[in-house]
Design a protein around this motif. Structure first.
Motif, PDB file in Angstrom:
ATOM      1  N   ASN A 244       0.821  -1.218   0.000  1.00 54.64           N
ATOM      2  CA  ASN A 244       0.000   0.000   0.000  1.00 54.64           C
ATOM      3  C   ASN A 244       0.854   1.266   0.000  1.00 54.64           C
ATOM      4  N   GLY A 245       1.933   1.215  -0.759  1.00 58.29           N
ATOM      5  CA  GLY A 245       2.818   2.369  -0.871  1.00 58.29           C
ATOM      6  C   GLY A 245       3.830   2.499   0.239  1.00 58.29           C
ATOM      7  N   GLU A 246       3.723   1.661   1.282  1.00 56.84           N
ATOM      8  CA  GLU A 246       4.655   1.738   2.416  1.00 56.84           C
ATOM      9  C   GLU A 246       5.854   0.830   2.157  1.00 56.84           C
ATOM     10  N   CYS A 247       6.629   1.204   1.165  1.00 64.27           N
ATOM     11  CA  CYS A 247       7.846   0.489   0.783  1.00 64.27           C
ATOM     12  C   CYS A 247       8.853   1.546   0.384  1.00 64.27           C
ATOM     13  N   ARG A 248      10.041   1.519   0.998  1.00 63.94           N
ATOM     14  CA  ARG A 248      10.942   2.654   0.784  1.00 63.94           C
ATOM     15  C   ARG A 248      12.388   2.316   1.120  1.00 63.94           C
ATOM     16  N   ASP A 249      13.263   3.286   0.828  1.00 66.18           N
ATOM     17  CA  ASP A 249      14.655   3.311   1.272  1.00 66.18           C
ATOM     18  C   ASP A 249      15.504   2.208   0.639  1.00 66.18           C
ATOM     19  N   PRO A 250      15.585   2.147  -0.703  1.00 72.38           N
ATOM     20  CA  PRO A 250      16.371   1.085  -1.349  1.00 72.38           C
ATOM     21  C   PRO A 250      17.853   1.152  -0.978  1.00 72.38           C
ATOM     22  N   TYR A 251      18.416  -0.027  -0.698  1.00 73.00           N
ATOM     23  CA  TYR A 251      19.830  -0.165  -0.348  1.00 73.00           C
ATOM     24  C   TYR A 251      20.401  -1.295  -1.198  1.00 73.00           C
ATOM     25  N   ILE A 252      21.459  -1.010  -1.971  1.00 75.08           N
ATOM     26  CA  ILE A 252      22.018  -1.974  -2.917  1.00 75.08           C
ATOM     27  C   ILE A 252      23.242  -2.643  -2.296  1.00 75.08           C
ATOM     28  N   PHE A 253      23.338  -3.967  -2.453  1.00 73.21           N
ATOM     29  CA  PHE A 253      24.527  -4.687  -1.992  1.00 73.21           C
ATOM     30  C   PHE A 253      24.773  -5.880  -2.909  1.00 73.21           C
ATOM     31  N   LYS A 254      26.017  -6.359  -2.911  1.00 72.48           N
ATOM     32  CA  LYS A 254      26.391  -7.485  -3.770  1.00 72.48           C
ATOM     33  C   LYS A 254      26.911  -8.645  -2.939  1.00 72.48           C
ATOM     34  N   ASP A 255      26.693  -9.849  -3.467  1.00 77.66           N
ATOM     35  CA  ASP A 255      27.316 -11.052  -2.936  1.00 77.66           C
ATOM     36  C   ASP A 255      27.788 -11.866  -4.134  1.00 77.66           C
ATOM     37  N   GLY A 256      29.100 -11.896  -4.326  1.00 74.49           N
ATOM     38  CA  GLY A 256      29.620 -12.555  -5.517  1.00 74.49           C
ATOM     39  C   GLY A 256      29.150 -11.837  -6.765  1.00 74.49           C
ATOM     40  N   LYS A 257      28.529 -12.582  -7.664  1.00 73.22           N
ATOM     41  CA  LYS A 257      28.046 -12.004  -8.915  1.00 73.22           C
ATOM     42  C   LYS A 257      26.632 -11.450  -8.803  1.00 73.22           C
ATOM     43  N   ASN A 258      25.976 -11.690  -7.685  1.00 76.95           N
ATOM     44  CA  ASN A 258      24.583 -11.268  -7.536  1.00 76.95           C
ATOM     45  C   ASN A 258      24.488  -9.890  -6.890  1.00 76.95           C
ATOM     46  N   LYS A 259      23.616  -9.067  -7.449  1.00 76.66           N
ATOM     47  CA  LYS A 259      23.359  -7.728  -6.916  1.00 76.66           C
ATOM     48  C   LYS A 259      21.918  -7.673  -6.421  1.00 76.66           C
ATOM     49  N   PHE A 260      21.759  -7.220  -5.175  1.00 76.77           N
ATOM     50  CA  PHE A 260      20.447  -7.187  -4.544  1.00 76.77           C
ATOM     51  C   PHE A 260      20.074  -5.757  -4.169  1.00 76.77           C
ATOM     52  N   MET A 261      18.780  -5.542  -4.080  1.00 85.02           N
ATOM     53  CA  MET A 261      18.232  -4.304  -3.540  1.00 85.02           C
ATOM     54  C   MET A 261      17.318  -4.668  -2.374  1.00 85.02           C
ATOM     55  N   ALA A 262      17.572  -4.070  -1.219  1.00 84.83           N
ATOM     56  CA  ALA A 262      16.720  -4.278  -0.048  1.00 84.83           C
ATOM     57  C   ALA A 262      15.903  -3.021   0.202  1.00 84.83           C
ATOM     58  N   CYS A 263      14.639  -3.201   0.544  1.00 82.21           N
ATOM     59  CA  CYS A 263      13.776  -2.090   0.945  1.00 82.21           C
ATOM     60  C   CYS A 263      13.086  -2.450   2.255  1.00 82.21           C
ATOM     61  N   GLY A 264      12.821  -1.440   3.057  1.00 80.02           N
ATOM     62  CA  GLY A 264      11.967  -1.628   4.215  1.00 80.02           C
ATOM     63  C   GLY A 264      10.525  -1.421   3.804  1.00 80.02           C
ATOM     64  N   ALA A 265       9.605  -2.121   4.473  1.00 75.86           N
ATOM     65  CA  ALA A 265       8.209  -2.046   4.047  1.00 75.86           C
ATOM     66  C   ALA A 265       7.286  -2.488   5.176  1.00 75.86           C
ATOM     67  N   SER A 266       6.003  -2.389   4.888  1.00 76.01           N
ATOM     68  CA  SER A 266       4.962  -2.971   5.732  1.00 76.01           C
ATOM     69  C   SER A 266       4.082  -3.830   4.836  1.00 76.01           C
ATOM     70  N   ASN A 267       3.729  -5.018   5.312  1.00 76.37           N
ATOM     71  CA  ASN A 267       2.821  -5.861   4.522  1.00 76.37           C
ATOM     72  C   ASN A 267       1.372  -5.704   4.971  1.00 76.37           C
ATOM     73  N   GLY A 268       1.116  -4.646   5.726  1.00 76.90           N
ATOM     74  CA  GLY A 268      -0.224  -4.388   6.234  1.00 76.90           C
ATOM     75  C   GLY A 268      -0.442  -4.914   7.631  1.00 76.90           C
TER      76      GLY A 268
END
Length: 478
Positions: free
Chosen positions: A159-183
């Motif tokens: 419901n729009g409550e997803c924010r603050d992307p943070y990028i990190f890598k592990d080996g060849k994989n690149k991830f994006m983490a966000c904080g959120a609420s699932n309701g």
């Protein structure tokens, strides 16, 4: 303008005169801090986009430039090579497209193959419903222009409550983490980057077994920092309702853990601990520096107003930059302060001729201690430690506010080594070589006296930050 008009206002060069007028008000405010970063004008919010690139540190902060309350969020931009001499380049990211029309929220930086990119949450309100998108930005400093690319709309179930992307890598994989609420509760969400298709794909709602009292209703500002071959430091901010936690319903936490092989779950191997012991610190961001990892945070929280400075139209600061290290699965924070130390060194408060200059105090404590900061009217901040509990007494300051500046108590257990940094309206204390830290806002006008029974090793007067201010508003394009 009223609150609603400012929230809907776009920013352009025609606003420079107003911003400069508000900048001058802020610079002459008696509570303005001298060694902490804050916005050119208006409200300072989260540290964002922190990075070390080509020999310089890029420090961004969220900024509501016209007001002392949360509206029209943008990114203000500082550069430094030494954390002493700064250049403020202006508002680098401002609301400009439909996806961020109601604010450029928090985000981070990522460097890959010599290219620096920023990622942030675009906020949009339609009929009081929040819609959020994740946006990539490239900041062209030379031409004062920012290029935006909308990556994706955040998941509907948040419901729009997803924010603050943070990028990190592990080996060849690149991830994006966000904080959120699932309701129902706060959650961590992960995306994974497809290098072949050049797109981000939703990966999972990360499974983490947090204690029930730490789930809250919103996770914000996640950071994942690899500390060895398999273990990671996870840091985050946790927003709870006042019903869940009457005091400190905004917490900053960390834990050590590791991912499963598919990055679907994160197993904690330590109990979550507070990054900061008080209610005046939130939204920390970790980043790689020249020689390790660093961190700073926001000296406030979203349920907190800084009414003491509202007549001069500014509020809040960033905390001191810290070096951070994990030793035996414990996070230690060390203030980056040596570059500001003057040659004026004292060994007692009695020998100190203090006129509200920033101070660094190094001391030891045998069992208990007190510390008072007060003025000629005996308006004061008083800290009392009884060997276990630290009492922060803010009822006798020049400006008091029981809602936003309550007195409170925290459990510190034993304290031996103490480092104290005092500025005009903020005091930060690092206990036991930075194993525990507390940041405290206080408002005592024209303080001129200090009193304590701590065993002083040294007191050093600190030089203020040297900031070159440029009132620029970067052109926004997409």
């Amino acid at each position: 303008m009223n609150n609603l008009e400012y929230k809907q206002k776009l920013i352009n060069d025609n606003d420079k005169k107003e911003l400069n007028e508000k900048h001058l008000l802020k610079m002459n405010d008696p509570y303005k801090n001298k060694i902490l970063l804050s916005s050119y004008s208006g409200l300072t919010n989260d540290p964002v986009g922190l990075n070390y690139f080509k020999g310089e540190y890029n420090i961004f902060l969220q900024n509501a430039p016209f007001t002392h309350w949360h509206a029209n969020k943008s990114w203000g931009y500082f550069k430094t090579k030494n954390f002493k001499d700064y250049k403020y380049l202006g508002l680098a990211i401002t609301p400009s497209i439909d996806e961020d029309l109601n604010g450029a929220f928090s985000g981070s930086a990522f460097i890959e193959e010599g290219e620096l990119k920023y990622f942030y949450t675009g906020n949009r309100k339609v009929n009081d419903e929040r819609i959020s998108h994740t946006i990539e930005a490239k900041v062209d400093v030379e031409n004062k222009e920012t290029h935006k690319k909308v990556l994706f709309k955040n998941p509907e179930f948040t419901n729009g409550e997803c924010r603050d992307p943070y990028i990190f890598k592990d080996g060849k994989n690149k991830f994006m983490a966000c904080g959120a609420s699932n309701g129902k509760k706060g959650v961590f969400l992960l995306w994974i980057y497809d290098y072949e298709k050049k797109q981000w794909n939703f990966h999972c709602e990360l499974k983490i077994d947090l204690p029930l009292e730490l789930e809250g209703y919103m996770i914000e500002c996640p950071s994942f920092i690899k500390i060895n071959e398999k273990d990671w430091l996870l840091a985050w901010s946790n927003e709870q309702t006042e019903e869940q936690t009457p005091f400190m319903h905004h917490k900053t936490l960390y834990a050590i853990g590791n991912f499963d092989k598919d990055f679907m779950s994160f197993k904690l191997i330590t109990e979550p601990k507070l990054i900061n012991e008080g209610p005046d610190f939130y939204a920390p961001q970790f980043f790689e520096s020249e020689n390790g990892n660093m961190m700073t945070g926001w000296l406030g929280n979203s349920k907190n107003e800084q009414n003491a400075s509202q007549e001069n139209c500014w509020a809040f600061d960033l905390a001191l930059i810290r070096d951070v290290n994990v030793i035996d699965k414990v996070l230690y924070q060390k203030p980056v302060i040596k570059q500001l130390m003057s040659e004026e060194v004292f060994n007692s408060f009695e020998s100190l001729n203090w006129k509200n200059e920033p101070l660094y105090i190094q001391a030891t404590n045998k069992k208990d201690f007190f510390l008072e900061i007060f003025n000629d009217k005996n308006e004061k901040l008083r800290l009392v430690f009884d060997g276990e509990i630290l009492k922060v007494e803010r009822d006798e300051m020049t400006f008091t506010d029981k809602i936003n500046l309550p007195s409170y108590e925290v459990n510190l257990s034993s304290v031996s080594e103490v480092e104290i940094i005092i500025d005009s309206s903020v005091i930060e204390i690092f206990f036991n070589n930075g194993e525990k830290v507390i940041s405290i806002k206080y408002f005592v006008k024209d303080p001129s006296n200090l009193n304590s029974n701590l065993e002083i090793k040294k007191i050093v007067k600190l030089n203020p930050l040297n900031i070159e201010w440029e009132n620029n508003i970067f052109k926004q394009s997409n």
